[in-house]
Design a protein around this motif. Sequence first.
Motif, PDB file in Angstrom:
ATOM      1  N   ILE A 194       0.844  -1.203   0.000  1.00  0.00           N
ATOM      2  CA  ILE A 194       0.000   0.000   0.000  1.00  0.00           C
ATOM      3  C   ILE A 194       0.874   1.246   0.000  1.00  0.00           C
ATOM      4  CG2 ILE A 194      -1.834   1.241   1.208  1.00  0.00           C
ATOM      5  CD1 ILE A 194      -2.639  -1.417   2.526  1.00  0.00           C
ATOM      6  N   ALA A 195       1.908   1.252   0.857  1.00  0.00           N
ATOM      7  CA  ALA A 195       2.818   2.400   0.917  1.00  0.00           C
ATOM      8  C   ALA A 195       3.564   2.568  -0.404  1.00  0.00           C
ATOM      9  CB  ALA A 195       3.804   2.215   2.067  1.00  0.00           C
ATOM     10  N   GLU A 196       3.951   1.449  -1.017  1.00  0.00           N
ATOM     11  CA  GLU A 196       4.645   1.516  -2.310  1.00  0.00           C
ATOM     12  C   GLU A 196       3.748   2.132  -3.377  1.00  0.00           C
ATOM     13  OE1 GLU A 196       7.788  -2.218  -2.129  1.00  0.00           O
ATOM     14  OE2 GLU A 196       5.705  -2.622  -2.688  1.00  0.00           O
ATOM     15  N   LYS A 197       2.478   1.785  -3.344  1.00  0.00           N
ATOM     16  CA  LYS A 197       1.531   2.335  -4.320  1.00  0.00           C
ATOM     17  C   LYS A 197       1.354   3.835  -4.124  1.00  0.00           C
ATOM     18  CE  LYS A 197      -3.099   1.571  -6.223  1.00  0.00           C
ATOM     19  NZ  LYS A 197      -4.352   0.758  -6.125  1.00  0.00           N
ATOM     20  N   ILE A 198       1.291   4.264  -2.853  1.00  0.00           N
ATOM     21  CA  ILE A 198       1.135   5.694  -2.563  1.00  0.00           C
ATOM     22  C   ILE A 198       2.351   6.476  -3.038  1.00  0.00           C
ATOM     23  CG2 ILE A 198       0.923   7.414  -0.724  1.00  0.00           C
ATOM     24  CD1 ILE A 198      -0.592   5.299   0.923  1.00  0.00           C
ATOM     25  N   LEU A 199       3.548   5.934  -2.783  1.00  0.00           N
ATOM     26  CA  LEU A 199       4.789   6.636  -3.115  1.00  0.00           C
ATOM     27  C   LEU A 199       5.228   6.430  -4.561  1.00  0.00           C
ATOM     28  CD1 LEU A 199       6.828   5.866   0.138  1.00  0.00           C
ATOM     29  CD2 LEU A 199       5.928   8.086  -0.554  1.00  0.00           C
ATOM     30  N   GLY A 200       4.744   5.355  -5.171  1.00  0.00           N
ATOM     31  CA  GLY A 200       5.141   5.066  -6.543  1.00  0.00           C
ATOM     32  C   GLY A 200       6.557   4.552  -6.665  1.00  0.00           C
ATOM     33  N   LYS A 201       7.053   3.885  -5.629  1.00  0.00           N
ATOM     34  CA  LYS A 201       8.401   3.317  -5.673  1.00  0.00           C
ATOM     35  C   LYS A 201       8.479   2.124  -4.730  1.00  0.00           C
ATOM     36  CE  LYS A 201      10.218   6.459  -2.108  1.00  0.00           C
ATOM     37  NZ  LYS A 201      11.272   7.454  -1.792  1.00  0.00           N
ATOM     38  N   GLY A 302       7.901  11.485  15.422  1.00  0.00           N
ATOM     39  CA  GLY A 302       7.384  10.351  14.664  1.00  0.00           C
ATOM     40  C   GLY A 302       5.876  10.400  14.603  1.00  0.00           C
ATOM     41  N   LEU A 303       5.264   9.253  14.370  1.00  0.00           N
ATOM     42  CA  LEU A 303       3.812   9.181  14.240  1.00  0.00           C
ATOM     43  C   LEU A 303       3.272   7.988  15.021  1.00  0.00           C
ATOM     44  CD1 LEU A 303       3.545   9.800  10.377  1.00  0.00           C
ATOM     45  CD2 LEU A 303       3.079  11.477  12.188  1.00  0.00           C
ATOM     46  N   ALA A 314       0.519   2.252   6.427  1.00  0.00           N
ATOM     47  CA  ALA A 314       1.045   2.598   5.102  1.00  0.00           C
ATOM     48  C   ALA A 314       1.061   4.111   4.892  1.00  0.00           C
ATOM     49  CB  ALA A 314       0.207   1.923   4.021  1.00  0.00           C
ATOM     50  N   GLU A 315       0.017   4.790   5.313  1.00  0.00           N
ATOM     51  CA  GLU A 315      -0.045   6.244   5.143  1.00  0.00           C
ATOM     52  C   GLU A 315       1.029   6.941   5.979  1.00  0.00           C
ATOM     53  OE1 GLU A 315      -4.051   7.347   6.028  1.00  0.00           O
ATOM     54  OE2 GLU A 315      -4.875   6.419   4.211  1.00  0.00           O
ATOM     55  N   ALA A 316       1.285   6.411   7.172  1.00  0.00           N
ATOM     56  CA  ALA A 316       2.348   6.980   8.011  1.00  0.00           C
ATOM     57  C   ALA A 316       3.714   6.754   7.371  1.00  0.00           C
ATOM     58  CB  ALA A 316       2.300   6.356   9.402  1.00  0.00           C
ATOM     59  N   LEU A 317       3.928   5.558   6.842  1.00  0.00           N
ATOM     60  CA  LEU A 317       5.190   5.261   6.154  1.00  0.00           C
ATOM     61  C   LEU A 317       5.384   6.193   4.958  1.00  0.00           C
ATOM     62  CD1 LEU A 317       5.070   1.344   6.141  1.00  0.00           C
ATOM     63  CD2 LEU A 317       6.677   2.763   7.431  1.00  0.00           C
ATOM     64  N   ALA A 318       4.317   6.365   4.181  1.00  0.00           N
ATOM     65  CA  ALA A 318       4.401   7.211   2.991  1.00  0.00           C
ATOM     66  C   ALA A 318       4.682   8.665   3.358  1.00  0.00           C
ATOM     67  CB  ALA A 318       3.100   7.106   2.194  1.00  0.00           C
ATOM     68  N   LYS A 319       4.090   9.123   4.452  1.00  0.00           N
ATOM     69  CA  LYS A 319       4.293  10.515   4.872  1.00  0.00           C
ATOM     70  C   LYS A 319       5.751  10.773   5.232  1.00  0.00           C
ATOM     71  CE  LYS A 319       2.579  14.061   8.047  1.00  0.00           C
ATOM     72  NZ  LYS A 319       1.578  14.398   9.095  1.00  0.00           N
TER      73      LYS A 319
END
Length: 358
Positions: A194-201, A302-303, A314-319
């Motif tokens: 999910i995080a990879e999809k948000i970040l595109g990498k 942190g979060l 995933a959203e926290a990782l992406a942020k």
Amino acid sequence: MEALVMDVAEAFSCIGWTVKLYPVFHYDPSIVFPNIEIIRRPLRNRVLRYFRERWFWKWCALLAVFRHTSLNTPILYGHVHLLTFDSHIKYFRKGPRWVWTFGIDVWGERAKIWCSYLNRLDHIVSISKYTADRMVEEGVVVPISVIPCCTDINTFVPTTIPKYIRRNEILICGRMSLQESYKGHEVLFNALPIAEKILGKQLAIRVVGTGDNVERLQSVVKTMGISDRVIFTGRIQQQELIEAFQHCGVFCMPSRVDRNSTGFWTGEGFGIVYVEAAACGRPVIASCEGGAIETVVPGETGLLVDPRSPQDVAEALAKILGSLDLADKMGMAGRVLVEKQFSREVFVENIKRLVLDA
């Protein structure tokens, strides 16, 4: 827990106390601690050592207390399980009696089991406010002081070579046990795509630790098709652990508070790994449950996330991983937090305050 007990013993010696330490179970006799007297003879014979630690530890500990203490010597129990022989000691020793509590050892049903023992003491020390509150909920009325764990800020330090930081790597450290599978490994694995999809990498997860749940987690990773991006390191030495903290993009361990298969509560009583990661100058993602919340300033160091939601993780990782400036800013703020609240120097001052107030 053993490391914390040694930190406590060293802290008391630093404020001028004569400390006599009785290790209930096996310890390394080659390790020498200044100003601390180990009042137990090491046994080289494995059979004798097994019987002492399996069957006779209680009586050996009692004998050591009577031989090496006077009537008014303060006694500090390093774990709540040692209170089983406090009923004997209280009749022969009149000094103050304290116990150090950690987390799941005094949560829920366990707190009910130990409540009568705890209420006989003069003082209780908890490593987190969360654990202290759980004891109060179950009827503990003895005064409780909260003294969080500490780390060595001269050993756990930020990297001096920023280019070595693996900006797309997520680090998780902890025991992987079938009975205590609360650390959040599977939630993190599910959050990765999910995080990879948000970040595109592509991202990677480095998993440090051992336990009887490793093979199952490796199978989960293989089934998910992400085994090429998840590295299981096994047990590593302290210097390797420090480097893992220093060079990760973010430390993430979404531990949850839950009941295990035996019906007892599990979760983080505090979470020293969050502090160690912050001391190494890296941002931290922790759970919004348990004692872990006391190691992070949300939005600054942190979060905090819902440990049951891969989407939230995933959203926290992406942020954090999506902004190098934010990651480094949180990492620096985390280092400052550790220096102010979780260093050994602060720990010694907390012990000194405890002695004066108790």
